[in-house]
Design an enzyme around this catalytic site. Structure first.
Site, short mmCIF file in Angstrom:
data_model
loop_
_atom_site.label_atom_id
_atom_site.label_comp_id
_atom_site.label_asym_id
_atom_site.label_seq_id
_atom_site.Cartn_x
_atom_site.Cartn_y
_atom_site.Cartn_z
N ASP A 455 56.89 46.65 42.98
CA ASP A 455 56.07 47.22 42.37
C ASP A 455 55.92 48.61 42.49
O ASP A 455 56.66 49.28 43.53
CB ASP A 455 54.62 46.73 42.88
N ASP A 525 49.65 43.67 33.32
CA ASP A 525 48.79 43.16 34.43
C ASP A 525 47.77 42.13 33.47
O ASP A 525 46.81 41.44 33.97
CB ASP A 525 47.97 43.91 35.19
#
Ligand code: DGJ
Length: 725
Positions: A455, A525
């Site tokens: 990430d 997301d």
């Protein structure tokens, strides 16, 4: 037939760069500026002999600043003596096989200065891609300063040219925009610093015959393969051409090239198709799977990721339960997301601990070894989340190495996520070593880790490197990505088999500059099925389904709070690399059964989705009430067709969707996947010729016919087509 044309010079040296179906032709007459002649479908020897040059247009293949100042330059140099002008003329051409293609180099020299520029063109024959880049070498007595350094410039003949590109933001990545090119400048650029595909994308298509069509028309595709700040710029002034420039964004990145040094720009991948936007996508997908993406030839595992299921609430028992659940539904991998680490500062939320990559023993008393043991017990693989490039002010790492973070000189740090996040300075080799060690330690201690979710949740907000000299502060953005590349190279050299996902607050790293080290990326997301149709549609313009992580999540959706049916969420997720992002403990048995069935069916179609050819049929952006696309196996023996309703109104009229990409002669038997309807579709099990399906299409009922209590306003279909002959 051609997309670019200009005329022949009598004594011209013609350079022809070819792939199976494309030709790029340049004029490289010694002592003159190199010029574009043609880019488009492959030309015959006879056609090559008769190419005409238009009189209008600046065809200089790599215009340099200085002697035609009003024209947009691809290159601008402040020479060692301060002269701002550069002249580039051809000194020679050579061609050699390098890796997966043939590289043609046109060597250019400034007759007054000793700086040389190589224009490089790599033709990747079997996938119809031509990669273009530039190598600038400083042969002068002192440092030169690069203020413009595009990877390439391509002139595109004016007419009714439309650009298709992607823009967006967090949770709304890869929105498609299609617009005609007009007089003036269209600029797509990114200043994020660390990631580069949230707000916009470094890829573009140009439809040459008016508004873009999915399956017809001449289209040029361009993708800049770079992980950092970029700039795509189309300049249209008073000539017959649009001038397309692509490269690293030079703003605040003036590059000081020392004597004897070489600067290599990122590659710009160019392709062309006469089969519309989808044709260009198929070229990008083939090139991507075969030569760019890590393990582009290997089927991806079906996984459950813990994030939306438990967020930071990681614990041993909870992970074990999730692993058991995904295994029982037929999944193959479990990924433990954020929240598992931190000793002095345990990671309870997003405000601490990045950099302290030790297991939080309060949450996971049996450590990662315990989790791997549980994964084995359930017969699945185990994966883990990390965010190597970052730290928090609240962390042991920052206490020890405040000098490792990106920070403007003489100023306080500027924090990001959680009010405490900071970016580590990858320009610094010590930071590169440290990031390598994060992966190396994990993999050495736990060689059974199968998958890493990498990430990156912060941009560069304050310009400054504590490692670079004050003279070279303008190198930060570039040096960061040079460091990132070195780091990723080291990781891949030692761990070639590891699966790694590029995640960056969702879809911040969907870019061909990143993907050679990564197997896939997290699209967004936002896992809401309806919005995902739009985002995945845009993403599919340049990236294949195998790289596009697409997960079934809970409703109401955690980002948009929309409630869609589980069938609809499954049908959307099944058009990418299928996974789950949910707490299975909260699902009913009926929901688990539906997912179990979907996973089993996805395994059947996985090779078609992940390796097939894409044909987009009905765009959600056209707002016709539905969207539809399909994947067709390369030998056309099988296909998967998707149809999703995007609006729901009573007695609406939706267009019938004509299929594409099938073999007209073959008979295809239709079988509905993920069926929830009480009765089979009227054409279930029946066969139709490819010609019928492509010329006419099937009449799909607008609603899924289910028990009254199950009725909802979401309808979708997934059909498997299997050739009989
Ligand atoms: C952002 C990612 O996009 C999410 O999937 C999740 O991994 C969080 N970060 C974790 O902090």
């Amino acid at each position: 037939m051609c997309s670019l044309m200009l005329c022949l010079v009598a004594s011209a040296k013609q350079v022809v760069i070819e792939t199976a179906h494309l030709s790029l032709v340049l004029d490289a007459t010694e002592g003159k500026a190199p010029a574009y002649v043609y880019f488009g479908s492959k030309l015959s020897a006879n056609e090559l002999n008769h190419i005409q040059i238009p009189v209008e247009g600046r065809m200089d293949a790599y215009p340099a600043y200085g002697l035609n100042c009003p024209a947009e330059p691809a290159l601008a140099i402040r020479h060692a003596d301060g002269n701002l002008s550069t002249v580039l003329t051809v000194k020679g051409v050579n061609s050699a096989v390098e890796g997966n293609g043939t590289v043609t180099r046109i060597h250019l020299l400034d007759p007054v200065y000793q700086t040389t520029v190589d224009l490089c063109y790599k033709s990747v024959n079997d996938v119809d891609m031509i990669e273009v880049w530039t190598e600038i070498s400083n042969g002068e007595k002192n440092t030169i300063h690069l203020t413009r350094f595009a990877s390439a410039m391509l002139p595109i003949r004016r007419g009714d040219v439309w650009a298709s590109h992607l823009y967006g933001s967090w949770a709304n990545e890869a929105r498609l925009v299609e617009e005609p090119l007009n007089q003036g400048i269209l600029e797509v650029r990114n200043n994020d610093g660390t990631r580069n595909s949230h707000t916009d994308h470094a890829e573009m298509m140009f439809s040459l015959d008016g508004k873009a069509q999915e399956n017809s028309g001449d289209v040029i595709g361009a993708a800049l393969c770079y992980s950092g700040n970029y700039q795509l710029r189309i300049v249209t002034d008073d000539t017959e051409y649009h001038y397309f420039f692509a490269g690293i964004r030079e703003a605040n990145s003036e590059y000081h090239l020392r004597k004897g040094e070489k600067f290599v720009t990122p590659h710009l991948a160019l392709t062309f198709s006469k089969e519309g936007l989808s044709g260009v996508s198929r070229n990008f997908h083939k090139w991507g799977r075969k030569y760019m993406l890590a393990h582009g030839d290997k089927e991806r595992k079906i996984l459950l990721n813990s994030w939306e299921g438990v967020y930071f609430d990681i614990n041993q028992q909870g992970m074990d339960q999730m692993m058991g659940d995904i295994a029982s539904m037929g999944g193959e991998l479990f990924v433990m997301d954020d929240g598992w680490f931190g000793d002095k500062y345990p990671r309870k939320d997003d405000s601490s601990s990045l950099g302290d990559w030790v297991v939080d023993r309060n949450k996971l008393p049996e450590g990662i070894e315990g989790l791997i043991r549980d994964a084995k017990k359930h017969g699945i693989k185990f994966g883990i989340w990390i965010e190597p490039e970052m730290t928090n002010t609240v962390s042991e790492l920052y206490e020890k190495h405040p000098d490792w973070v990106v920070k403007a000189p003489n100023r306080d740090v500027v924090t990001g996520r959680g009010g405490t996040q900071l970016v580590l300075d990858l320009a610094n080799p010590a930071v590169q070593d440290y990031c390598f060690k994060i992966v190396d330690d994990l993999m050495t201690k736990y060689p059974d880790i199968d998958y890493i979710k990498w990430d990156a949740n912060m941009d560069i907000r304050n310009h400054g490197s504590q490692y670079l000299s004050m003279d070279n502060q303008s190198h930060l953005y570039i040096a960061y990505h040079q460091g990132f590349a070195k780091l990723c190279d080291r990781i891949r050299a030692k761990y070639p088999d590891l699966t790694i996902q590029a995640c960056a607050s969702g879809g911040g790293r969907a870019n061909w500059g990143v993907l050679p080290w990564f197997d896939e990326f997290w699209v967004s997301d936002n896992t809401d099925a309806l919005q995902r149709i739009y985002m995945q549609w845009g993403t599919s313009y340049f990236f294949p389904a195998i790289a596009m992580a697409s997960h079934i999540s809970a409703t109401p959706n955690h980002t948009v709070f929309r409630t869609t049916s589980l069938k609809y969420r499954i049908d959307v997720a099944m058009s990418g690399r299928l996974g789950m992002e949910i707490q299975p403990k909260n699902m009913t048995e009926a929901e688990k059964t539906l997912c179990r069935n979907a996973i089993a069916e996805y395994k059947q179609i996985r090779p078609i989705v992940q390796f097939g050819d894409i044909y987009r049929l009905l765009s959600p952006y056209d707002r016709k009430g539905a969207a539809s696309m399909m994947y067709v196996a390369e030998n056309k023996s099988k296909a998967v067709f998707y149809w999703w309703k995007t609006e729901s109104f009573q007695n609406e009229h939706l267009p019938r969707v004509k299929m594409a990409g099938l073999n007209s002669e073959k008979m295809y038997r239709i079988h509905e996947l993920n069926r929830v309807d009480l009765k089979p579709l009227s054409f279930e099990g029946q066969s139709f010729s490819g010609a019928y399906l492509m010329n006419h299409g099937l009449d799909l009922p607008y609603r899924n016919e289910v028990e009254y209590s199950q009725k909802n306003d979401w309808s979708s279909r997934v059909l498997l087509l299997e050739a009989e002959n």
